[in-house]
Design a protein around this motif. Structure first.
Motif, PDB file in Angstrom:
ATOM      1  N   GLU A 183       0.843  -1.236   0.007  1.00 23.04           N
ATOM      2  CA  GLU A 183      -0.073  -0.015   0.020  1.00 23.04           C
ATOM      3  C   GLU A 183       0.739   1.327  -0.014  1.00 23.04           C
ATOM      4  N   ARG A 184       1.919   1.294   0.897  1.00 22.22           N
ATOM      5  CA  ARG A 184       2.676   2.336   0.936  1.00 22.22           C
ATOM      6  C   ARG A 184       3.536   2.538  -0.531  1.00 22.22           C
ATOM      7  N   ILE A 185       3.846   1.484  -1.013  1.00 21.18           N
ATOM      8  CA  ILE A 185       4.726   1.556  -2.304  1.00 21.18           C
ATOM      9  C   ILE A 185       3.837   2.040  -3.298  1.00 21.18           C
ATOM     10  N   LYS A 186       2.682   1.750  -3.482  1.00 21.43           N
ATOM     11  CA  LYS A 186       1.715   2.005  -4.667  1.00 21.43           C
ATOM     12  C   LYS A 186       1.476   3.920  -4.343  1.00 21.43           C
ATOM     13  N   ARG A 187       1.267   4.204  -3.112  1.00 25.72           N
ATOM     14  CA  ARG A 187       0.967   5.500  -2.625  1.00 25.72           C
ATOM     15  C   ARG A 187       2.329   6.409  -3.032  1.00 25.72           C
ATOM     16  N   GLU A 188       3.443   5.847  -2.754  1.00 22.84           N
ATOM     17  CA  GLU A 188       4.557   6.651  -3.287  1.00 22.84           C
ATOM     18  C   GLU A 188       4.718   6.650  -4.610  1.00 22.84           C
ATOM     19  N   ASN A 189       4.610   5.415  -5.339  1.00 18.89           N
ATOM     20  CA  ASN A 189       4.559   5.712  -6.789  1.00 18.89           C
ATOM     21  C   ASN A 189       3.857   6.626  -7.299  1.00 18.89           C
ATOM     22  N   GLU A 190       2.459   6.975  -6.846  1.00 17.11           N
ATOM     23  CA  GLU A 190       1.571   7.728  -7.534  1.00 17.11           C
ATOM     24  C   GLU A 190       1.923   9.215  -7.101  1.00 17.11           C
ATOM     25  N   LYS A 191       2.709   9.385  -5.899  1.00 16.45           N
ATOM     26  CA  LYS A 191       3.062  10.736  -5.824  1.00 16.45           C
ATOM     27  C   LYS A 191       4.335  11.039  -6.964  1.00 16.45           C
ATOM     28  N   THR A 192       5.225  10.076  -6.995  1.00 16.72           N
ATOM     29  CA  THR A 192       6.288  10.601  -7.899  1.00 16.72           C
ATOM     30  C   THR A 192       5.858  10.743  -9.205  1.00 16.72           C
ATOM     31  N   SER A 193       4.916   9.662  -9.845  1.00 16.47           N
ATOM     32  CA  SER A 193       4.468   9.825 -11.079  1.00 16.47           C
ATOM     33  C   SER A 193       3.753  11.210 -11.287  1.00 16.47           C
ATOM     34  N   GLY A 194       2.786  11.517 -10.212  1.00 17.67           N
ATOM     35  CA  GLY A 194       2.386  12.995 -10.284  1.00 17.67           C
ATOM     36  C   GLY A 194       3.284  14.105 -10.797  1.00 17.67           C
ATOM     37  N   ILE A 195       4.360  13.937  -9.852  1.00 18.20           N
ATOM     38  CA  ILE A 195       5.516  15.006  -9.810  1.00 18.20           C
ATOM     39  C   ILE A 195       6.000  14.926 -11.228  1.00 18.20           C
ATOM     40  N   TYR A 196       6.201  14.167 -11.877  1.00  9.85           N
ATOM     41  CA  TYR A 196       7.038  13.879 -13.148  1.00  9.85           C
ATOM     42  C   TYR A 196       5.726  14.252 -14.283  1.00  9.85           C
ATOM     43  N   ARG A 197       4.301  14.244 -13.903  1.00  9.05           N
ATOM     44  CA  ARG A 197       3.217  14.727 -15.026  1.00  9.05           C
ATOM     45  C   ARG A 197       3.109  16.103 -14.866  1.00  9.05           C
ATOM     46  N   THR A 198       3.871  16.809 -13.820  1.00 11.42           N
ATOM     47  CA  THR A 198       3.465  18.148 -13.832  1.00 11.42           C
ATOM     48  C   THR A 198       4.729  19.163 -13.596  1.00 11.42           C
ATOM     49  N   PRO A 199       5.389  19.127 -14.707  1.00  6.70           N
ATOM     50  CA  PRO A 199       6.815  19.766 -14.642  1.00  6.70           C
ATOM     51  C   PRO A 199       6.416  21.252 -14.662  1.00  6.70           C
ATOM     52  N   GLN A 200       7.596  21.901 -13.850  1.00 10.58           N
ATOM     53  CA  GLN A 200       7.409  23.591 -13.411  1.00 10.58           C
ATOM     54  C   GLN A 200       7.980  24.234 -14.416  1.00 10.58           C
ATOM     55  N   PRO A 201       7.861  25.431 -14.341  1.00  9.38           N
ATOM     56  CA  PRO A 201       8.557  26.347 -15.322  1.00  9.38           C
ATOM     57  C   PRO A 201       9.943  26.392 -14.908  1.00  9.38           C
ATOM     58  N   PHE A 202      10.850  26.777 -16.080  1.00 13.79           N
ATOM     59  CA  PHE A 202      12.137  27.134 -15.767  1.00 13.79           C
ATOM     60  C   PHE A 202      12.429  28.110 -14.775  1.00 13.79           C
ATOM     61  N   VAL A 203      13.212  27.894 -13.752  1.00 12.16           N
ATOM     62  CA  VAL A 203      13.360  28.830 -12.672  1.00 12.16           C
ATOM     63  C   VAL A 203      14.662  29.798 -12.798  1.00 12.16           C
ATOM     64  N   VAL A 204      15.741  29.391 -13.520  1.00  8.81           N
ATOM     65  CA  VAL A 204      16.648  30.472 -13.743  1.00  8.81           C
ATOM     66  C   VAL A 204      16.791  31.118 -14.987  1.00  8.81           C
ATOM     67  N   PRO A 205      17.289  32.362 -14.875  1.00  5.84           N
ATOM     68  CA  PRO A 205      17.299  33.133 -16.132  1.00  5.84           C
ATOM     69  C   PRO A 205      17.807  32.474 -17.150  1.00  5.84           C
ATOM     70  N   ALA A 206      17.211  32.488 -18.296  1.00  8.63           N
ATOM     71  CA  ALA A 206      17.636  32.107 -19.606  1.00  8.63           C
ATOM     72  C   ALA A 206      18.802  32.527 -20.080  1.00  8.63           C
ATOM     73  N   GLY A 207      19.587  31.992 -20.698  1.00  8.10           N
ATOM     74  CA  GLY A 207      20.797  32.489 -21.364  1.00  8.10           C
ATOM     75  C   GLY A 207      22.175  31.712 -21.092  1.00  8.10           C
ATOM     76  N   TYR A 208      22.115  31.009 -20.120  1.00 12.80           N
ATOM     77  CA  TYR A 208      23.233  30.284 -19.709  1.00 12.80           C
ATOM     78  C   TYR A 208      22.782  29.029 -18.737  1.00 12.80           C
ATOM     79  N   VAL A 209      22.938  28.054 -19.130  1.00 13.79           N
ATOM     80  CA  VAL A 209      22.550  26.486 -18.451  1.00 13.79           C
ATOM     81  C   VAL A 209      23.682  25.547 -18.392  1.00 13.79           C
ATOM     82  N   ARG A 210      24.071  24.998 -17.209  1.00 21.50           N
ATOM     83  CA  ARG A 210      24.840  23.952 -17.349  1.00 21.50           C
ATOM     84  C   ARG A 210      24.483  22.900 -16.171  1.00 21.50           C
TER      85      ARG A 210
END
Ligand SMILES: [Zn+2]
Length: 353
Positions: A183-210
């Motif tokens: 039950e715990r594993i199922k709950r945790e899988n749902e939580k992580t899948s939900g995170i991967y389904r809802t990406p957040q916008p880019f948080v650093v100023p564009a122009g240079y990323v590494r």
């Protein structure tokens, strides 16, 4: 290494990260992939820099197109990759007319947002999932200009790759969770899948990323390894394991939102950082957290300390990377994106129509 426990010999071929077992329970199910295009026509190939030769898996590489990228509708595209194979990231360099306000790349049934560099060029990171079939895959580049969308298409030719299989005899308690944990594993899988389904916008100023290494210690090449535990096939190992000792600080490879900082059944103390651009880092088996859910981190901020919590046989850092839905080797990201120089070298033009 070999462990002796109550007369049973458990042999581990490498430092065993048992996260590969998570899919026995349906976690980390591979995303549905678009079937191979019927009109397979190679248009791009992986560049072969000295660094790529040293670290990339062996493959037969078709001849890469040469010369400058040819623009279609004012859009020109080049790519950089360690190899065009399952489990690799591909960095897209897109030039557009100067009035473009938004650019995205659609490939492998996902759309990756691009960000703008200071000189007006755009970049996007596309992941080639571990289970991607070899062959030509369509790529669409879309630019928004004055309220209208313009698209051009090309193809990425993915080469075959065979991942290693290892047979391990391990303590059954480490790979088969007791019924009360399901039950715990199922709950945790749902939580992580939900995170991967809802990406957040880019948080650093564009122009240079590494992206920097989270720890200095070397990583093994366990990405994609398929394990057979006690005679039962497990799912592939979808991260890189770094051979770091307990207490080693883990640095965020680039800026991001901390979306999860929690003890999970398989991965122990786990931090997921959403870097924006559809890119997520997952760090597992930590001995301590240095961030909380909701925190915003900069490149190099310490998110936690290396440990052996969850299903691990010894201290190490497990780093998994998702790139727009694809499970990719974090080392491939470091290879093409570890520095501005690396990201700008070995450009391969994409033939557009
Ligand atoms: Zn691992």
């Amino acid at each position: 290494m070999t462990f002796l426990r109550r007369g049973t010999v458990y042999t581990l071929a490498v430092l065993a990260c048992l996260l590969a077992t998570a899919t026995l329970l349906g976690a980390q199910a591979p995303a549905k992939r678009r079937p191979r295009a019927s009109t397979a026509r190679p248009t791009t190939a992986a560049p072969a820099s000295a660094a790529a030769k040293a670290s990339a898996p062996a493959a037969t590489t078709p001849a890469a197109p040469t010369g400058p990228a040819v623009a279609v509708n004012g859009i020109a595209v080049e790519t950089t990759a360690r190899a065009l194979q399952p489990g690799e990231v591909v960095l897209f360099h897109v030039t557009t007319p100067p009035d473009a306000t938004e650019v995205s790349i659609t490939a492998f049934a996902h759309t990756a947002p691009a960000y703008r560099l200071d000189d007006g060029a755009w970049r996007a990171i596309v992941g080639v999932d571990l289970d991607t079939k070899p062959g030509a895959h369509p790529v669409t580049v879309t630019a928004s200009r004055r309220g209208a969308k313009q698209s051009v298409t090309g193809e990425l030719t993915v080469l075959a790759k065979t991942f290693r299989t290892r047979t391990l005899k391990v303590n059954p308690a480490l790979v088969e969770p007791p019924p009360e944990a399901l039950e715990r594993i199922k709950r945790e899988n749902e939580k992580t899948s939900g995170i991967y389904r809802t990406p957040q916008p880019f948080v650093v100023p564009a122009g240079y990323v590494r992206f920097i290494r989270p720890v200095a210690e070397p990583a093994n090449s366990a990405f994609g390894t398929r394990s057979v535990f006690n005679g039962k096939p497990g799912s592939p190992h979808t991260g890189a394991d770094f051979l770091s000792g307990t207490g080693t600080p883990i640095k965020s490879p680039t800026a991001g939102h901390v979306r999860l900082a929690q003890d999970l059944y398989f991965s122990g103390n786990t931090v997921i950082v959403d870097h924006g651009l559809g890119l997520f880092s997952m760090f597992a088996h930590l001995s301590a957290f240095e961030v909380r859910e909701g925190d915003i981190v900069k490149e190099g901020d310490v998110v936690g300390l290396v440990g052996a919590t969850g299903r691990a046989t010894g201290p190490h850092l497990h780093w998994s990377l998702r790139a727009n839905g694809a499970r990719v080797d974090p080392l491939s990201l470091l290879s093409v994106f570890g520095s501005e120089a690396a990201a700008s070298e070995n450009l391969t033009p994409l033939t557009l129509r």
